[in-house]
Design a protein around this motif. Structure first.
Motif, PDB file in Angstrom:
ATOM      1  N   PHE B  17       0.846  -1.203   0.000  1.00  0.00           N
ATOM      2  CA  PHE B  17       0.000   0.000   0.000  1.00  0.00           C
ATOM      3  C   PHE B  17       0.876   1.245   0.000  1.00  0.00           C
ATOM      4  CE2 PHE B  17      -1.485   3.552   2.542  1.00  0.00           C
ATOM      5  CZ  PHE B  17      -2.807   3.739   2.205  1.00  0.00           C
ATOM      6  N   VAL B  18       0.519   2.228  -0.805  1.00  0.00           N
ATOM      7  CA  VAL B  18       1.065   3.582  -0.634  1.00  0.00           C
ATOM      8  C   VAL B  18      -0.074   4.587  -0.772  1.00  0.00           C
ATOM      9  CG1 VAL B  18       3.474   3.205  -1.356  1.00  0.00           C
ATOM     10  CG2 VAL B  18       1.711   3.676  -3.092  1.00  0.00           C
ATOM     11  N   ALA B  19       0.155   5.772  -0.225  1.00  0.00           N
ATOM     12  CA  ALA B  19      -0.877   6.811  -0.293  1.00  0.00           C
ATOM     13  C   ALA B  19      -0.652   7.692  -1.516  1.00  0.00           C
ATOM     14  CB  ALA B  19      -0.853   7.666   0.972  1.00  0.00           C
ATOM     15  N   ASN B  30       5.664   6.797  -9.620  1.00  0.00           N
ATOM     16  CA  ASN B  30       6.920   6.044  -9.503  1.00  0.00           C
ATOM     17  C   ASN B  30       6.845   4.977  -8.407  1.00  0.00           C
ATOM     18  OD1 ASN B  30       7.930   7.607 -11.545  1.00  0.00           O
ATOM     19  ND2 ASN B  30       9.035   9.019 -10.185  1.00  0.00           N
ATOM     20  N   ASN B  31       6.221   5.324  -7.289  1.00  0.00           N
ATOM     21  CA  ASN B  31       6.123   4.363  -6.184  1.00  0.00           C
ATOM     22  C   ASN B  31       5.301   3.146  -6.571  1.00  0.00           C
ATOM     23  OD1 ASN B  31       7.673   5.980  -4.541  1.00  0.00           O
ATOM     24  ND2 ASN B  31       5.935   6.912  -3.477  1.00  0.00           N
ATOM     25  N   VAL B  32       4.160   3.388  -7.205  1.00  0.00           N
ATOM     26  CA  VAL B  32       3.300   2.257  -7.574  1.00  0.00           C
ATOM     27  C   VAL B  32       4.000   1.386  -8.620  1.00  0.00           C
ATOM     28  CG1 VAL B  32       1.109   1.574  -8.643  1.00  0.00           C
ATOM     29  CG2 VAL B  32       1.154   3.439  -6.970  1.00  0.00           C
ATOM     30  N   VAL B  33       4.632   2.027  -9.582  1.00  0.00           N
ATOM     31  CA  VAL B  33       5.351   1.266 -10.614  1.00  0.00           C
ATOM     32  C   VAL B  33       6.475   0.451  -9.972  1.00  0.00           C
ATOM     33  CG1 VAL B  33       6.816   1.499 -12.667  1.00  0.00           C
ATOM     34  CG2 VAL B  33       4.721   2.846 -12.468  1.00  0.00           C
ATOM     35  N   ALA B  34       7.134   1.038  -8.971  1.00  0.00           N
ATOM     36  CA  ALA B  34       8.223   0.337  -8.274  1.00  0.00           C
ATOM     37  C   ALA B  34       7.712  -0.887  -7.517  1.00  0.00           C
ATOM     38  CB  ALA B  34       8.911   1.299  -7.302  1.00  0.00           C
ATOM     39  N   LEU B  35       6.552  -0.747  -6.915  1.00  0.00           N
ATOM     40  CA  LEU B  35       5.960  -1.888  -6.194  1.00  0.00           C
ATOM     41  C   LEU B  35       5.624  -3.007  -7.180  1.00  0.00           C
ATOM     42  CD1 LEU B  35       3.598   0.125  -3.781  1.00  0.00           C
ATOM     43  CD2 LEU B  35       5.649  -1.152  -3.110  1.00  0.00           C
ATOM     44  N   ALA B  36       5.075  -2.611  -8.338  1.00  0.00           N
ATOM     45  CA  ALA B  36       4.734  -3.597  -9.369  1.00  0.00           C
ATOM     46  C   ALA B  36       6.004  -4.305  -9.853  1.00  0.00           C
ATOM     47  CB  ALA B  36       4.016  -2.908 -10.528  1.00  0.00           C
ATOM     48  N   LYS B  37       7.053  -3.525 -10.036  1.00  0.00           N
ATOM     49  CA  LYS B  37       8.326  -4.068 -10.509  1.00  0.00           C
ATOM     50  C   LYS B  37       8.908  -5.082  -9.515  1.00  0.00           C
ATOM     51  CE  LYS B  37      12.709  -2.117 -11.895  1.00  0.00           C
ATOM     52  NZ  LYS B  37      13.445  -0.860 -11.755  1.00  0.00           N
ATOM     53  N   ARG B  86      -0.932   3.386 -15.442  1.00  0.00           N
ATOM     54  CA  ARG B  86      -1.384   2.388 -16.418  1.00  0.00           C
ATOM     55  C   ARG B  86      -0.543   2.386 -17.702  1.00  0.00           C
ATOM     56  NH1 ARG B  86      -2.554  -1.044 -13.828  1.00  0.00           N
ATOM     57  NH2 ARG B  86      -4.537  -1.503 -12.838  1.00  0.00           N
ATOM     58  N   LYS B  87       0.158   3.497 -17.958  1.00  0.00           N
ATOM     59  CA  LYS B  87       1.053   3.513 -19.126  1.00  0.00           C
ATOM     60  C   LYS B  87       2.275   2.631 -18.875  1.00  0.00           C
ATOM     61  CE  LYS B  87      -0.206   8.167 -20.617  1.00  0.00           C
ATOM     62  NZ  LYS B  87       0.179   9.579 -20.475  1.00  0.00           N
ATOM     63  N   GLN B  88       2.542   2.348 -17.590  1.00  0.00           N
ATOM     64  CA  GLN B  88       3.781   1.632 -17.262  1.00  0.00           C
ATOM     65  C   GLN B  88       3.577   0.232 -16.696  1.00  0.00           C
ATOM     66  OE1 GLN B  88       6.849   4.149 -15.370  1.00  0.00           O
ATOM     67  NE2 GLN B  88       5.379   5.834 -15.543  1.00  0.00           N
ATOM     68  N   THR B  89       2.387  -0.045 -16.160  1.00  0.00           N
ATOM     69  CA  THR B  89       2.184  -1.375 -15.573  1.00  0.00           C
ATOM     70  C   THR B  89       0.706  -1.755 -15.605  1.00  0.00           C
ATOM     71  OG1 THR B  89       2.323  -2.704 -13.552  1.00  0.00           O
ATOM     72  CG2 THR B  89       2.093  -0.343 -13.251  1.00  0.00           C
ATOM     73  N   ASP B  90       0.463  -3.063 -15.708  1.00  0.00           N
ATOM     74  CA  ASP B  90      -0.934  -3.519 -15.625  1.00  0.00           C
ATOM     75  C   ASP B  90      -1.193  -4.248 -14.304  1.00  0.00           C
ATOM     76  OD1 ASP B  90       0.511  -5.744 -16.103  1.00  0.00           O
ATOM     77  OD2 ASP B  90      -0.603  -6.390 -17.901  1.00  0.00           O
ATOM     78  N   VAL B  91      -0.370  -3.960 -13.304  1.00  0.00           N
ATOM     79  CA  VAL B  91      -0.584  -4.573 -11.987  1.00  0.00           C
ATOM     80  C   VAL B  91      -2.019  -4.295 -11.516  1.00  0.00           C
ATOM     81  CG1 VAL B  91       0.217  -2.570 -10.640  1.00  0.00           C
ATOM     82  CG2 VAL B  91       0.431  -4.870  -9.675  1.00  0.00           C
ATOM     83  N   PRO B  92      -2.701  -5.314 -10.983  1.00  0.00           N
ATOM     84  CA  PRO B  92      -4.049  -5.038 -10.448  1.00  0.00           C
ATOM     85  C   PRO B  92      -4.007  -3.971  -9.349  1.00  0.00           C
ATOM     86  CG  PRO B  92      -3.673  -7.406 -10.605  1.00  0.00           C
ATOM     87  CD  PRO B  92      -2.351  -6.742 -10.875  1.00  0.00           C
ATOM     88  N   LEU B  93      -4.908  -3.034  -9.451  1.00  0.00           N
ATOM     89  CA  LEU B  93      -4.951  -1.939  -8.483  1.00  0.00           C
ATOM     90  C   LEU B  93      -6.271  -1.920  -7.726  1.00  0.00           C
ATOM     91  CD1 LEU B  93      -3.566   1.040 -10.636  1.00  0.00           C
ATOM     92  CD2 LEU B  93      -2.410   0.003  -8.680  1.00  0.00           C
ATOM     93  N   ALA B  94      -6.179  -1.550  -6.471  1.00  0.00           N
ATOM     94  CA  ALA B  94      -7.387  -1.292  -5.678  1.00  0.00           C
ATOM     95  C   ALA B  94      -7.173   0.028  -4.949  1.00  0.00           C
ATOM     96  CB  ALA B  94      -7.629  -2.421  -4.687  1.00  0.00           C
ATOM     97  N   PHE B  95      -8.260   0.751  -4.740  1.00  0.00           N
ATOM     98  CA  PHE B  95      -8.194   1.970  -3.932  1.00  0.00           C
ATOM     99  C   PHE B  95      -8.539   1.638  -2.493  1.00  0.00           C
ATOM    100  CE2 PHE B  95      -9.449   5.075  -7.563  1.00  0.00           C
ATOM    101  CZ  PHE B  95      -8.135   5.507  -7.711  1.00  0.00           C
ATOM    102  N   LEU B  96      -7.857   2.271  -1.571  1.00  0.00           N
ATOM    103  CA  LEU B  96      -8.334   2.259  -0.190  1.00  0.00           C
ATOM    104  C   LEU B  96      -8.714   3.692   0.154  1.00  0.00           C
ATOM    105  CD1 LEU B  96      -7.141   0.412   2.920  1.00  0.00           C
ATOM    106  CD2 LEU B  96      -7.608   2.846   3.073  1.00  0.00           C
TER     107      LEU B  96
END
Lengths: 404, 263
Positions: B17-19, B30-37, B86-96
């Protein structure tokens, strides 16, 4: 005094039109359900009702007076003004009515620890008082800004045996104190009862608080009938979360001839950002467990609010008030700091009553409306608390230097 | 089948999770893409709320930082962040987030945008089972799962919540708010078993997990582990350098959830 009728409210669903509900983390849902069931049970329990009655009479000093404010009436030259003197209750405000009811319920549920939020400290003091009476552990959550500006009340609570937690998160005021109290409750639900101070939050709080505070209008209706044989034409009370107002309105809601008016804290003005006038300036939202009206931005972030009165300094209003506003059954008017301070001085000088700055929002509205009404008309205005706690801040507002 | 449920297929899932907007627009992407990576199976993106009552000090502070940087922080800005992600990763995403944010945008408009951008689920801590009815049919129409929370004291609510769940079920490890812990509630295995009797929807345990050992332990009980505060701490500590750290941490935790426990 006759026993308090806890059955007045036929709607026990927790919904007031689209408002109300239980928008609260899963951790608290079973506990809220237990509380709802316990309340539904005990409000019909003769032993509980007798205990409640005895505490209201022998401990809280009820019934409170319905006082004919003759000098104010003459001076304003219009409607006859009656003041419902909740300021004369034990602990000096209407808050005691609700804490007695909830603490008694907590006791019957086997709880040994009470927690509560407080803004100015009145509800905290009332909760600490009843905890002392019942021999319960008590912890009060209070925004750091409020503990700093209400040091006397902090000490009072400590004197009564409560532990006061200064809340340093968020804007460090009442709403943050509620957040902190809710969070504490999620950590420890088994022995702890969260004693909510206003007619806000998730069901069953708005229902319970209204029922326990409805003693105000149950009495005033009877007292006015004895004195005048009539119903009032208008009932006025101040509204923060709205507990004294909903209690002042409750027994008149089904009397269409009685106009119900809530005086909100407009702060520096309803049109400014420094306001707490939720009904006038706010919009529908979901927060603190309820769907109701809130002061918020377009995204849904809850706004910081402002009022000279720490007791009305809340960004929301109880769900039943939102409903009464929406349906037009009650009207809500904004009263500014200036108007409330003027009313504080006015009622002190004309009636010899130092009333809470919160209550003076209602008094200020009475000053405006009474002259426009006929002399045979009657206003009942609730003085929700006494004003000793406000003397220093009023002096400061007027630029008078006094030693505290 | 739900894209979130899919993420649990054949393996244990790691869900960091990140905010959003912590520290800023670009940092979030960048953070979300890094987590996906790093191998995150699902990334939970927090939408900051002024009064996050279910969150502990770490995530509260992240929300406040995010809102201090942009007090209005319009939802459309956050949707724009997702567009970039979404331009960089298709990792499933959810909002909290908290329900008021969704309510203000409008349930229909919000979930429609989620569908369009590939936000497959919503975790809303202040929307218990009894209140999901106003959002559930709309979310379902847009293929957005409403991820319910189940707690160690949900008792007879467990089966009811599980029966209505889609996506995955968020099992709260212990009472209180989010934040790192050294101990978890007893009986989590029983809780997960009760859920499994009712539904095939996978479970992930969250609240308090921060070490690989804890992740391994929790993934033995459930189908995945959720880590919030520990990731947020990395963002808070390393700022612009956070992405590389997040990738490393995720690799480590992802390995941990699929590791054999040391007995």
């Amino acid at each position: 005094m006759t026993e308090l009728n806890l059955e007045l409210n036929k709607n026990t669903s927790g919904r007031y039109g689209e408002y109300g509900g239980q928008y609260i983390p899963e951790t608290l849902m079973n506990e809220l359900d237990r509380m709802t069931k316990a309340y539904e049970h005990y409000k019909n329990d003769p032993e509980f009702k007798t205990e409640l009655h005895d505490l209201l009479v022998d401990y809280a000093n009820r019934p409170s007076l319905l006082y004919y404010a003759e000098r104010m009436t003459k001076d304003l030259g219009g409607a006859q003004i009656y003041l419902k003197r909740e300021d004369l209750n034990h602990t000096g405000a209407h808050k005691i009515n609700n804490v007695i009811g909830q603490a008694l319920l907590a006791k019957h549920m086997g709880k040994t620890r009470l927690i509560a939020e407080t803004g100015a400290g009145q509800h905290g003091v009332a909760t600490a008082t009843i905890a002392a009476y019942f021999g319960m552990e008590c912890e009060i959550f209070m925004g750091k800004k409020d503990t700093d500006r209400q040091r006397l009340n902090v000490y009072r609570m400590e004197l009564l045996g409560a532990k006061v937690h200064p809340v340093t998160s968020g804007s460090m005021v009442l709403k943050d104190a509620i957040n902190a109290a809710l969070q504490d409750w999620t950590k420890r639900v088994d022995d702890t009862f969260y004693l909510m101070g206003s007619a806000t939050g998730p069901h069953p709080y708005p229902l319970m608080v209204r029922d326990f505070q409805s003693v105000i209008s149950q009495e005033s209706k009877k007292q006015l009938k004895e004195k005048t044989g009539k119903l009032p034409d208008m009932v006025v009370a101040c509204v923060g979360g709205g507990s004294n107002a909903i209690g002042s309105f409750a027994n008149y809601i089904d009397d269409p001839s009685v106009q119900l008016v809530g005086a909100e804290a407009a702060g520096k003005g309803v049109e400014t950002e420094l306001t707490a006038a939720t009904v006038e300036r706010g919009s529908d939202g979901i927060f603190h467990g309820m769907k109701s009206m809130f002061l918020q931005n377009k995204t849904g972030q809850i706004n910081p609010v402002y009022s000279i009165s720490a007791g009305l300094d809340y960004p929301g209003v109880g769900p039943e008030h939102a409903y009464l506003a929406k349906t037009g059954r009650a009207q809500y008017v904004g009263i500014t700091d200036d108007e409330a301070v003027q009313a504080f001085e006015y009622i002190a000088k004309t009636e010899g009553i130092v009333a809470a700055i919160e209550s003076c929002h209602a008094v200020a509205y009475v000053e405006k409306i009474a002259p426009k009404m006929r002399k045979d008309q009657i206003i009942v205005c609730t003085l929700s608390g006494r004003g000793d706690k406000d003397v220093a801040s009023i002096a400061k507002y007027r630029g008078v230097d006094i030693d505290e | 089948m739900s894209k979130l449920t899919d993420a649990f297929k054949n393996q244990k899932a790691f869900i960091p999770f990140v905010a959003a907007n912590d520290p800023d627009f670009e940092g979030t992407v960048n953070n979300v893409v890094a987590l996906a990576k790093g191998g995150a199976d699902i990334v939970e993106l927090g939408i900051p709320f002024s009064d996050p009552i279910a969150d502990g000090p770490v995530i509260q502070a992240a929300d406040l930082r995010a809102l201090k940087a942009d007090p209005d922080l319009p939802m459309d800005t956050i949707f724009d962040m997702v567009k970039e992600i979404r331009k960089q990763t298709d990792v499933p995403l959810a909002f909290l987030t908290y329900l008021n944010i969704v309510f203000q945008y409008g349930y229909e408009a919000f979930t429609a945008r989620c569908e369009e951008l590939g936000i497959y689920g919503l975790v809303i801590p202040d929307m218990p089972l009894e209140e999901r009815g106003e959002l559930a049919p709309i979310a379902e129409k847009h293929n957005v799962d409403l991820i319910p929370l189940v707690t160690p004291i949900s008792a007879d609510r467990i089966e009811k919540i599980a029966a209505a769940a889609t996506g995955f079920i968020y099992v709260v490890s212990s009472l209180g708010v989010t934040g790192e812990r050294s101990e978890f509630a007893n009986g989590l295995a029983d809780l997960v078993n009760r859920i499994r009797k009712v539904t095939d929807v996978p479970t992930a345990i969250g609240f308090g997990i921060h070490t690989p050992e804890q992740a391994t332990e929790m993934a033995q009980i459930a189908d995945g582990a959720i880590v919030g505060s520990a990731c947020v701490n990395i963002v808070a500590e390393y700022g612009r350098q956070a992405p590389a750290k997040l990738t490393d941490y995720t690799k480590q935790m992802k390995a941990a959830v699929n590791a054999n426990p040391v007995r």
